[in-house]
Design a protein around this motif. Structure first.
Motif, short mmCIF file in Angstrom:
data_model
loop_
_atom_site.label_atom_id
_atom_site.label_comp_id
_atom_site.label_asym_id
_atom_site.label_seq_id
_atom_site.Cartn_x
_atom_site.Cartn_y
_atom_site.Cartn_z
N ARG A 17 10.72 58.66 -30.33
CA ARG A 17 9.59 58.77 -31.06
C ARG A 17 9.36 60.10 -31.60
NH1 ARG A 17 3.36 58.08 -29.01
NH2 ARG A 17 2.39 57.82 -31.18
N TYR A 22 6.89 64.92 -29.97
CA TYR A 22 6.58 64.57 -28.85
C TYR A 22 7.74 65.12 -27.99
CZ TYR A 22 2.99 61.75 -30.68
OH TYR A 22 1.81 61.24 -31.48
N ASN A 73 -2.75 59.38 -20.48
CA ASN A 73 -2.54 59.71 -21.90
C ASN A 73 -2.93 58.54 -22.87
OD1 ASN A 73 -1.77 60.26 -24.34
ND2 ASN A 73 0.18 61.27 -23.71
N ALA A 75 -3.25 57.98 -25.62
CA ALA A 75 -2.21 57.79 -26.82
C ALA A 75 -3.26 57.52 -27.84
CB ALA A 75 -1.09 56.75 -26.81
N ALA A 76 -2.98 56.51 -29.14
CA ALA A 76 -3.86 56.35 -30.07
C ALA A 76 -5.26 55.75 -29.88
CB ALA A 76 -3.16 55.35 -31.03
N HIS A 79 -8.56 57.77 -29.75
CA HIS A 79 -9.34 58.25 -30.99
C HIS A 79 -10.39 57.12 -31.43
CE1 HIS A 79 -6.29 61.30 -30.94
NE2 HIS A 79 -5.45 60.47 -31.06
N HIS A 99 -2.44 64.87 -23.53
CA HIS A 99 -1.95 64.69 -24.78
C HIS A 99 -0.57 65.56 -24.69
CE1 HIS A 99 -5.14 62.24 -26.19
NE2 HIS A 99 -5.83 63.13 -25.71
N ILE A 100 0.55 64.89 -25.10
CA ILE A 100 1.61 65.63 -25.21
C ILE A 100 1.66 67.04 -26.31
CG2 ILE A 100 4.17 65.83 -25.82
CD1 ILE A 100 3.78 62.70 -24.57
N SER A 101 1.14 66.35 -27.56
CA SER A 101 0.81 67.21 -28.68
C SER A 101 -0.51 67.73 -28.65
CB SER A 101 1.08 66.48 -30.01
OG SER A 101 0.12 65.42 -30.08
N ILE A 103 -3.59 67.69 -30.53
CA ILE A 103 -4.23 66.78 -31.27
C ILE A 103 -5.03 67.43 -32.11
CG2 ILE A 103 -3.95 64.65 -29.83
CD1 ILE A 103 -6.91 65.30 -28.84
N ARG A 106 -3.41 68.50 -35.58
CA ARG A 106 -2.72 67.34 -36.20
C ARG A 106 -3.90 66.66 -37.42
NH1 ARG A 106 0.39 63.67 -32.39
NH2 ARG A 106 1.28 63.03 -34.36
N ARG A 110 -6.96 62.58 -35.13
CA ARG A 110 -6.66 62.91 -34.04
C ARG A 110 -7.64 63.96 -33.39
NH1 ARG A 110 -1.25 60.38 -33.61
NH2 ARG A 110 -0.36 60.38 -35.67
C1 DQA Z 1 -0.72 61.56 -28.10
C2 DQA Z 1 -1.38 61.99 -29.37
C3 DQA Z 1 -2.17 60.85 -30.05
O1 DQA Z 1 -2.85 61.11 -31.20
C4 DQA Z 1 -0.99 59.67 -30.36
O2 DQA Z 1 -1.74 58.64 -30.91
C5 DQA Z 1 -0.03 59.40 -29.41
C6 DQA Z 1 0.15 60.55 -28.41
C7 DQA Z 1 -0.33 62.81 -27.54
O3 DQA Z 1 0.41 62.80 -26.25
O4 DQA Z 1 0.10 63.85 -28.10
O5 DQA Z 1 0.44 58.39 -29.06
O6 DQA Z 1 -1.76 61.26 -27.17
#
Ligand code: DQA
Length: 145
Positions: A17, A22, A73, A75-76, A79, A99-101, A103, A106, A110
Protein backbone atom coordinates in the motif's frame (compact mmCIF):
# COMPACT_ATOMS: atom_id res chain seq x y z
CA UNK A 1 1.26 -5.50 31.37
CA UNK A 2 -1.40 -6.58 28.90
CA UNK A 3 -1.20 -4.57 25.64
CA UNK A 4 -3.34 -4.67 22.52
CA UNK A 5 -1.82 -3.27 19.31
CA UNK A 6 -4.87 -2.58 17.16
CA UNK A 7 -4.78 -1.55 13.53
CA UNK A 8 -7.62 -0.14 11.46
CA UNK A 9 -8.60 -0.32 7.79
CA UNK A 10 -6.12 -0.97 4.97
CA UNK A 11 -3.19 -1.50 7.33
CA UNK A 12 -3.24 -5.21 6.51
CA UNK A 13 -1.94 -4.11 3.10
CA UNK A 14 1.23 -2.53 4.47
CA UNK A 15 4.19 -3.29 2.21
CA UNK A 16 2.22 -2.94 -1.02
CA UNK A 17 0.00 0.00 0.00
CA UNK A 18 1.51 3.35 -1.12
CA UNK A 19 5.05 2.34 -0.05
CA UNK A 20 6.26 5.91 -0.68
CA UNK A 21 3.96 6.99 2.20
CA UNK A 22 3.87 3.94 4.48
CA UNK A 23 7.19 2.23 3.70
CA UNK A 24 8.08 -1.26 2.53
CA UNK A 25 7.46 -3.07 5.83
CA UNK A 26 4.67 -5.62 5.43
CA UNK A 27 1.88 -6.12 7.96
CA UNK A 28 3.41 -9.52 8.84
CA UNK A 29 6.73 -7.73 9.50
CA UNK A 30 4.92 -5.22 11.72
CA UNK A 31 3.32 -8.00 13.75
CA UNK A 32 6.70 -9.75 14.17
CA UNK A 33 8.37 -6.47 15.18
CA UNK A 34 5.70 -5.66 17.80
CA UNK A 35 5.89 -9.20 19.19
CA UNK A 36 9.68 -9.22 19.46
CA UNK A 37 9.75 -5.71 20.97
CA UNK A 38 7.08 -6.67 23.49
CA UNK A 39 8.94 -9.86 24.41
CA UNK A 40 12.12 -7.86 25.00
CA UNK A 41 10.17 -5.42 27.21
CA UNK A 42 8.27 -8.09 29.12
CA UNK A 43 4.88 -6.98 27.78
CA UNK A 44 2.08 -9.41 27.01
CA UNK A 45 1.03 -8.25 23.53
CA UNK A 46 -1.73 -9.14 21.08
CA UNK A 47 -1.51 -7.57 17.60
CA UNK A 48 -4.64 -7.34 15.43
CA UNK A 49 -5.91 -5.64 12.27
CA UNK A 50 -9.41 -5.22 10.88
CA UNK A 51 -11.23 -3.44 8.09
CA UNK A 52 -14.55 -3.79 9.97
CA UNK A 53 -15.44 -1.02 12.43
CA UNK A 54 -17.70 -3.23 14.56
CA UNK A 55 -14.81 -5.66 15.06
CA UNK A 56 -12.52 -2.84 16.20
CA UNK A 57 -15.21 -1.63 18.63
CA UNK A 58 -15.44 -5.14 20.10
CA UNK A 59 -11.66 -5.28 20.59
CA UNK A 60 -11.67 -1.87 22.30
CA UNK A 61 -14.51 -3.03 24.59
CA UNK A 62 -12.44 -6.13 25.44
CA UNK A 63 -9.41 -3.96 26.27
CA UNK A 64 -11.63 -1.68 28.40
CA UNK A 65 -13.03 -4.66 30.32
CA UNK A 66 -9.51 -5.98 30.98
CA UNK A 67 -8.07 -2.58 31.89
CA UNK A 68 -5.41 -3.25 29.24
CA UNK A 69 -3.15 -0.71 27.53
CA UNK A 70 -3.78 -0.04 23.84
CA UNK A 71 -1.56 1.07 20.95
CA UNK A 72 -4.02 2.08 18.26
CA UNK A 73 -3.55 3.05 14.65
CA UNK A 74 -7.16 3.97 13.81
CA UNK A 75 -6.12 4.63 10.15
CA UNK A 76 -8.89 6.45 8.24
CA UNK A 77 -11.28 6.07 11.21
CA UNK A 78 -9.06 8.60 13.01
CA UNK A 79 -10.55 11.34 10.93
CA UNK A 80 -14.28 10.68 11.29
CA UNK A 81 -15.28 7.77 13.54
CA UNK A 82 -16.97 9.03 16.70
CA UNK A 83 -17.79 5.37 17.43
CA UNK A 84 -14.08 4.49 17.64
CA UNK A 85 -13.43 7.62 19.68
CA UNK A 86 -16.26 6.79 22.12
CA UNK A 87 -14.93 3.24 22.52
CA UNK A 88 -11.45 4.66 23.21
CA UNK A 89 -12.94 7.00 25.83
CA UNK A 90 -14.07 3.89 27.78
CA UNK A 91 -10.54 2.49 28.09
CA UNK A 92 -9.18 2.39 31.63
CA UNK A 93 -5.53 1.78 30.64
CA UNK A 94 -3.26 4.12 28.67
CA UNK A 95 -3.94 4.65 24.96
CA UNK A 96 -1.15 5.55 22.53
CA UNK A 97 -2.40 6.62 19.09
CA UNK A 98 0.10 5.83 16.33
CA UNK A 99 0.25 7.01 12.73
CA UNK A 100 2.98 5.73 10.43
CA UNK A 101 2.90 8.89 8.32
CA UNK A 102 2.93 12.48 9.56
CA UNK A 103 -0.79 13.20 9.17
CA UNK A 104 -0.14 16.93 9.71
CA UNK A 105 1.91 17.30 6.53
CA UNK A 106 -0.60 15.46 4.34
CA UNK A 107 -4.08 16.28 2.97
CA UNK A 108 -6.16 18.65 5.07
CA UNK A 109 -8.71 15.98 6.00
CA UNK A 110 -5.94 13.99 7.76
CA UNK A 111 -4.83 16.86 9.98
CA UNK A 112 -7.48 16.22 12.62
CA UNK A 113 -7.94 12.98 14.56
CA UNK A 114 -11.14 12.63 16.58
CA UNK A 115 -9.34 9.99 18.68
CA UNK A 116 -6.44 12.19 19.84
CA UNK A 117 -8.46 14.07 22.47
CA UNK A 118 -9.07 10.81 24.36
CA UNK A 119 -5.56 9.39 23.81
CA UNK A 120 -2.84 9.49 26.43
CA UNK A 121 -0.35 10.44 23.72
CA UNK A 122 0.08 10.50 19.96
CA UNK A 123 3.01 9.45 17.73
CA UNK A 124 2.92 10.40 14.05
CA UNK A 125 5.42 10.39 11.21
CA UNK A 126 8.06 8.07 12.64
CA UNK A 127 7.11 5.12 10.44
CA UNK A 128 6.85 1.65 11.93
CA UNK A 129 9.22 2.75 14.69
CA UNK A 130 6.22 4.60 16.20
CA UNK A 131 4.80 1.26 17.34
CA UNK A 132 8.06 0.27 19.06
CA UNK A 133 8.31 3.66 20.77
CA UNK A 134 4.72 3.33 21.98
CA UNK A 135 5.49 -0.11 23.46
CA UNK A 136 8.66 1.25 25.09
CA UNK A 137 6.65 4.03 26.68
CA UNK A 138 4.06 1.58 28.03
CA UNK A 139 6.84 -0.58 29.48
CA UNK A 140 8.08 2.38 31.51
CA UNK A 141 4.65 2.57 33.17
CA UNK A 142 4.95 -0.96 34.50
CA UNK A 143 8.64 -1.53 35.30
CA UNK A 144 9.65 -5.14 35.70
CA UNK A 145 6.34 -6.54 34.38
C1 DQA B 1 -2.52 6.45 8.96
C2 DQA B 1 -2.88 7.83 8.41
C3 DQA B 1 -4.34 7.90 8.01
O1 DQA B 1 -4.66 9.18 7.50
C4 DQA B 1 -4.64 6.87 6.93
O2 DQA B 1 -6.01 6.87 6.62
C5 DQA B 1 -4.16 5.51 7.27
C6 DQA B 1 -2.89 5.34 7.99
C7 DQA B 1 -1.01 6.31 9.23
O3 DQA B 1 -0.64 5.33 9.88
O4 DQA B 1 -0.21 7.15 8.78
O5 DQA B 1 -4.77 4.52 6.90
O6 DQA B 1 -3.21 6.25 10.19
Amino acid sequence: MRVYVLNGPNLGRLGTREPEVYGATTYADLVALCESTARELGLDVTVRQTDAEHEMLGWLHEAADEGAAVVLNPAAWSHYSYAVRDACAMLRGPLVEVHISNIHTREEFRHHSVVSAVATGVIAGLGIDGYCLALRHLATLAPGR
